[in-house]
Design a protein around this motif. Structure first.
Motif, PDB file in Angstrom:
ATOM      1  N   ASP A  63      22.512   8.917   3.264  1.00  9.71           N
ATOM      2  CA  ASP A  63      23.525   7.978   3.757  1.00  9.71           C
ATOM      3  C   ASP A  63      24.471   7.569   2.631  1.00  9.71           C
ATOM      4  OD1 ASP A  63      22.980   7.677   6.470  1.00  9.71           O
ATOM      5  OD2 ASP A  63      21.504   6.094   6.151  1.00  9.71           O
ATOM      6  N   PRO A  64      25.774   7.480   2.896  1.00 12.71           N
ATOM      7  CA  PRO A  64      26.688   6.959   1.879  1.00 12.71           C
ATOM      8  C   PRO A  64      26.335   5.519   1.504  1.00 12.71           C
ATOM      9  CG  PRO A  64      27.887   8.001   3.689  1.00 12.71           C
ATOM     10  CD  PRO A  64      26.468   7.878   4.125  1.00 12.71           C
ATOM     11  N   GLN A  65      26.655   5.143   0.294  1.00 15.92           N
ATOM     12  CA  GLN A  65      26.402   3.777  -0.164  1.00 15.92           C
ATOM     13  C   GLN A  65      27.047   2.774   0.790  1.00 15.92           C
ATOM     14  OE1 GLN A  65      24.551   3.172  -3.007  1.00 15.92           O
ATOM     15  NE2 GLN A  65      24.591   0.981  -2.541  1.00 15.92           N
ATOM     16  N   ASP A  66      26.285   1.751   1.172  1.00 16.52           N
ATOM     17  CA  ASP A  66      26.751   0.685   2.067  1.00 16.52           C
ATOM     18  C   ASP A  66      27.069   1.174   3.470  1.00 16.52           C
ATOM     19  OD1 ASP A  66      26.605  -1.191  -0.050  1.00 16.52           O
ATOM     20  OD2 ASP A  66      28.613  -0.627  -0.733  1.00 16.52           O
ATOM     21  N   LYS A  67      26.613   2.391   3.800  1.00 17.35           N
ATOM     22  CA  LYS A  67      26.840   2.925   5.146  1.00 17.35           C
ATOM     23  C   LYS A  67      25.521   3.378   5.768  1.00 17.35           C
ATOM     24  CE  LYS A  67      31.540   3.118   5.430  1.00 17.35           C
ATOM     25  NZ  LYS A  67      32.402   2.739   6.573  1.00 17.35           N
ATOM     26  N   SER A  68      24.462   2.648   5.519  1.00 18.63           N
ATOM     27  CA  SER A  68      23.166   3.024   6.092  1.00 18.63           C
ATOM     28  C   SER A  68      23.280   3.095   7.609  1.00 18.63           C
ATOM     29  CB  SER A  68      22.097   2.009   5.695  1.00 18.63           C
ATOM     30  OG  SER A  68      21.839   2.069   4.314  1.00 18.63           O
ATOM     31  N   GLY A  69      22.814   4.189   8.165  1.00 21.07           N
ATOM     32  CA  GLY A  69      22.919   4.430   9.596  1.00 21.07           C
ATOM     33  C   GLY A  69      23.782   5.625   9.937  1.00 21.07           C
ATOM     34  N   VAL A  70      24.545   6.140   8.950  1.00 20.04           N
ATOM     35  CA  VAL A  70      25.410   7.303   9.218  1.00 20.04           C
ATOM     36  C   VAL A  70      24.576   8.516   9.607  1.00 20.04           C
ATOM     37  CG1 VAL A  70      26.966   8.981   8.152  1.00 20.04           C
ATOM     38  CG2 VAL A  70      27.367   6.548   7.835  1.00 20.04           C
ATOM     39  N   ALA A 190      15.013   2.976  -0.328  1.00 17.66           N
ATOM     40  CA  ALA A 190      14.916   1.537  -0.081  1.00 17.66           C
ATOM     41  C   ALA A 190      15.887   1.073   0.998  1.00 17.66           C
ATOM     42  CB  ALA A 190      15.186   0.765  -1.372  1.00 17.66           C
ATOM     43  N   ARG A 191      16.886   1.883   1.320  1.00 20.11           N
ATOM     44  CA  ARG A 191      17.922   1.434   2.241  1.00 20.11           C
ATOM     45  C   ARG A 191      17.441   1.414   3.685  1.00 20.11           C
ATOM     46  NH1 ARG A 191      22.363   5.708   0.009  1.00 20.11           N
ATOM     47  NH2 ARG A 191      22.475   4.986  -2.173  1.00 20.11           N
ATOM     48  N   HIS A 192      18.006   0.530   4.457  1.00 19.86           N
ATOM     49  CA  HIS A 192      17.777   0.518   5.893  1.00 19.86           C
ATOM     50  C   HIS A 192      19.038   0.021   6.578  1.00 19.86           C
ATOM     51  CE1 HIS A 192      16.586  -3.558   4.553  1.00 19.86           C
ATOM     52  NE2 HIS A 192      17.212  -3.934   5.641  1.00 19.86           N
ATOM     53  N   GLU A 193      19.170   0.358   7.847  1.00 16.60           N
ATOM     54  CA  GLU A 193      20.342  -0.073   8.587  1.00 16.60           C
ATOM     55  C   GLU A 193      20.389  -1.595   8.701  1.00 16.60           C
ATOM     56  OE1 GLU A 193      18.200   2.270   9.812  1.00 16.60           O
ATOM     57  OE2 GLU A 193      19.282   3.823  10.931  1.00 16.60           O
ATOM     58  N   THR A 202      32.509   4.430  10.851  1.00 13.57           N
ATOM     59  CA  THR A 202      33.608   4.928  11.674  1.00 13.57           C
ATOM     60  C   THR A 202      33.352   6.377  12.081  1.00 13.57           C
ATOM     61  OG1 THR A 202      34.884   5.799   9.807  1.00 13.57           O
ATOM     62  CG2 THR A 202      35.191   3.463  10.357  1.00 13.57           C
ATOM     63  N   ARG A 203      34.150   6.844  13.004  1.00 12.37           N
ATOM     64  CA  ARG A 203      34.047   8.248  13.407  1.00 12.37           C
ATOM     65  C   ARG A 203      34.296   9.161  12.216  1.00 12.37           C
ATOM     66  NH1 ARG A 203      37.206  12.475  14.792  1.00 12.37           N
ATOM     67  NH2 ARG A 203      36.324  13.949  16.347  1.00 12.37           N
ATOM     68  N   ASP A 204      35.230   8.801  11.356  1.00 14.65           N
ATOM     69  CA  ASP A 204      35.505   9.615  10.171  1.00 14.65           C
ATOM     70  C   ASP A 204      34.265   9.749   9.287  1.00 14.65           C
ATOM     71  OD1 ASP A 204      38.106  10.038  10.960  1.00 14.65           O
ATOM     72  OD2 ASP A 204      38.965   8.509   9.622  1.00 14.65           O
ATOM     73  N   ASP A 205      33.447   8.701   9.216  1.00 12.11           N
ATOM     74  CA  ASP A 205      32.206   8.769   8.440  1.00 12.11           C
ATOM     75  C   ASP A 205      31.266   9.824   9.017  1.00 12.11           C
ATOM     76  OD1 ASP A 205      32.892   6.679   6.663  1.00 12.11           O
ATOM     77  OD2 ASP A 205      32.223   5.175   8.116  1.00 12.11           O
ATOM     78  N   LEU A 206      31.163   9.872  10.345  1.00 12.78           N
ATOM     79  CA  LEU A 206      30.280  10.856  10.986  1.00 12.78           C
ATOM     80  C   LEU A 206      30.799  12.273  10.768  1.00 12.78           C
ATOM     81  CD1 LEU A 206      29.301   9.223  14.411  1.00 12.78           C
ATOM     82  CD2 LEU A 206      28.466   8.733  12.109  1.00 12.78           C
ATOM     83  N   VAL A 207      32.092  12.456  10.923  1.00 11.46           N
ATOM     84  CA  VAL A 207      32.685  13.791  10.733  1.00 11.46           C
ATOM     85  C   VAL A 207      32.454  14.270   9.301  1.00 11.46           C
ATOM     86  CG1 VAL A 207      34.842  15.091  10.666  1.00 11.46           C
ATOM     87  CG2 VAL A 207      34.397  13.499  12.555  1.00 11.46           C
ATOM     88  N   ALA A 208      32.676  13.397   8.332  1.00  7.70           N
ATOM     89  CA  ALA A 208      32.493  13.782   6.933  1.00  7.70           C
ATOM     90  C   ALA A 208      31.037  14.094   6.626  1.00  7.70           C
ATOM     91  CB  ALA A 208      32.998  12.665   6.017  1.00  7.70           C
ATOM     92  N   PHE A 209      30.120  13.283   7.158  1.00  5.93           N
ATOM     93  CA  PHE A 209      28.698  13.527   6.919  1.00  5.93           C
ATOM     94  C   PHE A 209      28.270  14.843   7.556  1.00  5.93           C
ATOM     95  CE2 PHE A 209      24.151  13.135   7.635  1.00  5.93           C
ATOM     96  CZ  PHE A 209      23.699  12.555   6.456  1.00  5.93           C
ATOM     97  N   HIS A 210      28.709  15.071   8.776  1.00  9.42           N
ATOM     98  CA  HIS A 210      28.372  16.315   9.469  1.00  9.42           C
ATOM     99  C   HIS A 210      28.895  17.527   8.714  1.00  9.42           C
ATOM    100  CE1 HIS A 210      29.088  19.517  12.494  1.00  9.42           C
ATOM    101  NE2 HIS A 210      27.871  19.175  12.888  1.00  9.42           N
ATOM    102  N   ASN A 211      30.136  17.478   8.266  1.00  6.35           N
ATOM    103  CA  ASN A 211      30.728  18.604   7.544  1.00  6.35           C
ATOM    104  C   ASN A 211      29.988  18.905   6.245  1.00  6.35           C
ATOM    105  OD1 ASN A 211      32.677  18.920   9.519  1.00  6.35           O
ATOM    106  ND2 ASN A 211      34.246  17.760   8.401  1.00  6.35           N
TER     107      ASN A 211
END
Length: 451
Positions: A63-70, A190-193, A202-211
Motif C-alpha cells: 500500500d502507498p504511504q498514508d493510503k492503506s486500503g489501496v 504495521a499499517r491498517h486501513e 481515488t480511482r487514480d490510486d487504484l489504476v496506478a497500483f494495478h498497473n
C-alpha cells in the motif's frame, strides 16, 4: 490490519480420494513462461474440474504511504467492470452484472482477495473445453482490464469505512491492530486501513497500483485438476497474455525487533483481551518444523497444550488460550493470546509469561514431542481433502518459493524433529524480554509503558 490473510504454522497434508497411500505423492510440475510468469501444476483427473489461481506481490504491505486500503480495494474492484480493449483481440466493455452472469453461464466460481503479502484471483471451472476457455478468458480480462468505475468505488469505500468503524468498537480488533503496530512500528506490516486512509483513496490510486503490481513477470499461476500439462500451459498463457511487464518493485524495509512495550487500552467489555508476541519467522525458515511441532505443545494443541493446562485447567483464568507462529515473506509474529476477567488480567498474563519462560528454559519433554508428532503426522491426510484446499497450499509454495516436494516431505520433516531441536529453535526466535503486550479492557492503568 483490517484484512489479514495468513497461513499460520499448522500442519498441512495432501490426499486424493481413491488413491492408495503409496501412490499419494503430490507431483507439482513447475515451469516459467516467456513473459516471466511462474506456473505450478498438479494433474488430477478424479473429477472433471479445474481449480486455479493467479497471485501477485500486491498485498497490503505494498500500500502507498498514508493510503492503506489501496491493495484490498484494487482487488475487490477487479470484477466491478471491464473496459473495452483491443489487445490481444477486440473485447467489449462489461458491467458487473454482465461479468457475474458470464461466470454463472459456465457454472464457474470466482474468488480471490488481498492479504498482507499477496493478492490475486481464483477460479473453479468445469474442465470441458468450452466452459473452461470462456471462464478462463473472463478471469484473464478481470486481471488485465478492470475499469474501476467511480460509482462502485464510492460504494466499496463506504462499505469499507462502515466496517472499519464497526471494528473500532470491538476489543479483539482493537487489540489486533495495536499488536501489529507495536511489533512492526514503521514497517508496512504495521499499517491498517483507517477511515482517513480509505477516504483519501481515488480511482487514480487504484489504476496506478494495478498497473504497477498486476504484471506478467511477477504472476504466480497455480493449477490443479483434470488437465494435461499442455492444457495447463495454454491456460497459463491465456491468463497472462493481456498483462504488461512490470518494473522492479522497491525493496521493503527490514523487520527490526522494536523495543518491547506494554499498552493497556480502556474498553467497556466485560473481559480483557490480551495479546503478546514479537516478530519471529519468515516463510522458508529452517526452524519452521521445530517451531511448529514445539508450538503444538506450548499453545497450539488445544487441551493438551501447556498454556491451556496452566491457564485454564489449573487456575480457571480463561476459557481459551493459544499461541501460534505466522510466517510471512518477512518475519511474521509469534503470538500468544487469551481473554480473561478484567480483575484477573495481571494474574493471567503472569501465568502466560511464566509458562513461556519455562518452555524456553527447559524445552518440551520427550513424551510431549512424541504426542505432538503423532498427532500432526496422524492427521496429515485429513487436513486437505479437496482440490480447492490443495490449490491454496500450492499457491503458497509458488509465492514463497518453498520446495516443490514440500508437502511430500512434510511428515518426514515432522518426524525427525527432536526436543533439542525445538528448544534451540524457540530460543533463536522467541525471547520473553523482547515481547510486546497489548491489553484491551484491562481494569489497570491505561498508560502505554515501556517494559
Amino acid at each position: 490490519m483490517f484484512k489479514r490473510f495468513f497461513f499460520a504454522l499448522a500442519g498441512v497434508a495432501i490426499g486424493f480420494t481413491g488413491i492408495a497411500p503409496a501412490q499419494a505423492a503430490l507431483q507439482i510440475q513447475s515451469w516459467s513462461l516467456g513473459n516471466g510468469t511462474r506456473v505450478l501444476f498438479v494433474e488430477n483427473h478424479s473429477i472433471p474440474v479445474v481449480d486455479l489461481s493467479v497471485e501477485f506481490d500486491a498485498g497490503s504491505r505494498r500500500d502507498p504511504q498514508d493510503k492503506s486500503g489501496v491493495a484490498s480495494l484494487t482487488n475487490a474492484m477487479l470484477a466491478r467492470g471491464l473496459r473495452e480493449s483491443t489487445t490481444p483481440i477486440a473485447e467489449p466493455a462489461m458491467t458487473e452484472a454482465q461479468i457475474s452472469d458470464a461466470f454463472a453461464d459456465t457454472a464457474a466460481q470466482r474468488g480471490g482477495g488481498a492479504g498482507g503479502d499477496r493478492a490475486g484471483a481464483s477460479l473453479r471451472t468445469l474442465s470441458s473445453r468450452a466452459e473452461r476457455d470462456a471462464s478462463v478468458t473472463l478471469l484473464a480480462r478481470l486481471l488485465a482490464h478492470p475499469s474501476f468505475p467511480e460509482n462502485f468505488l464510492a460504494r466499496d469505500k463506504a462499505r469499507t469505512i462502515a466496517a472499519i468503524r464497526e471494528s473500532e468498537t470491538k476489543p479483539e480488533s482493537i487489540a489486533d491492530k495495536a499488536f501489529w503496530r507495536l511489533l512492526y512500528g514503521s514497517h508496512p506490516y504495521a499499517r491498517h486501513e483507517t477511515v482517513a486512509s480509505v477516504e483519501s483513496i481515488t480511482r487514480d490510486d487504484l489504476v496506478a497500483f494495478h498497473n504497477a503490481h498486476y504484471v506478467a513477470n511477477r504472476a504466480i499461476v497455480s493449477i490443479i485438476g483434470d488437465l494435461s500439462r499442455a492444457d495447463a500451459d495454454a491456460i497459463a498463457q491465456q491468463l497472462t497474455e493481456r498483462l504488461p511487464q512490470g518494473t522492479p518493485l522497491p525493496e521493503l524495509p527490514s523487520v527490526d525487533i522494536a523495543p518491547p512495550r506494554e499498552e493497556r487500552i480502556a474498553h467497556p467489555a466485560s473481559q480483557a483481551h490480551i495479546l503478546l508476541g514479537m516478530p519471529a519467522i519468515a516463510r522458508g525458515d529452517p526452524d519452521y518444523f521445530p517451531l511448529m511441532v514445539g508450538n503444538y505443545t506450548l499453545g497450539g494443541g488445544g487441551f493438551v497444550s501447556r498454556l491451556t493446562r496452566e491457564v485454564r485447567e489449573k487456575r480457571g483464568l480463561s476459557y481459551s488460550v493459544y499461541s501460534y507462529f505466522n510466517p510471512l515473506a518477512q518475519p511474521g509474529p509469534f503470538q500468544a493470546g487469551l481473554q480473561t476477567q478484567k480483575e484477573q488480567t495481571d494474574n493471567a498474563l503472569s501465568v502466560v509469561r511464566d509458562t513461556i519462560s519455562t518452555y524456553l528454559r527447559n524445552g518440551p519433554t520427550e513424551q510431549e514431542v512424541k504426542a505432538a508428532k503423532d498427532n500432526l503426522i496422524g492427521g496429515f491426510a485429513l487436513r486437505i481433502d479437496n482440490n480447492k484446499k490443495i490449490l491454496d497450499y500450492v499457491a503458497a509454495i509458488g509465492f514463497y518459493r518453498l520446495p516443490l516436494d514440500y508437502l511430500d516431505t512434510w511428515t518426514r520433516n515432522v518426524a525427525k524433529v527432536t526436543a533439542a531441536d525445538i528448544k534451540a529453535a524457540f530460543n533463536r526466535k522467541v525471547a520473553l524480554d523482547k515481547m510486546s503486550t497489548v491489553i484491551v479492557g484491562s481494569a489497570a492503568n491505561n498508560a502505554d509503558t515501556a517494559k
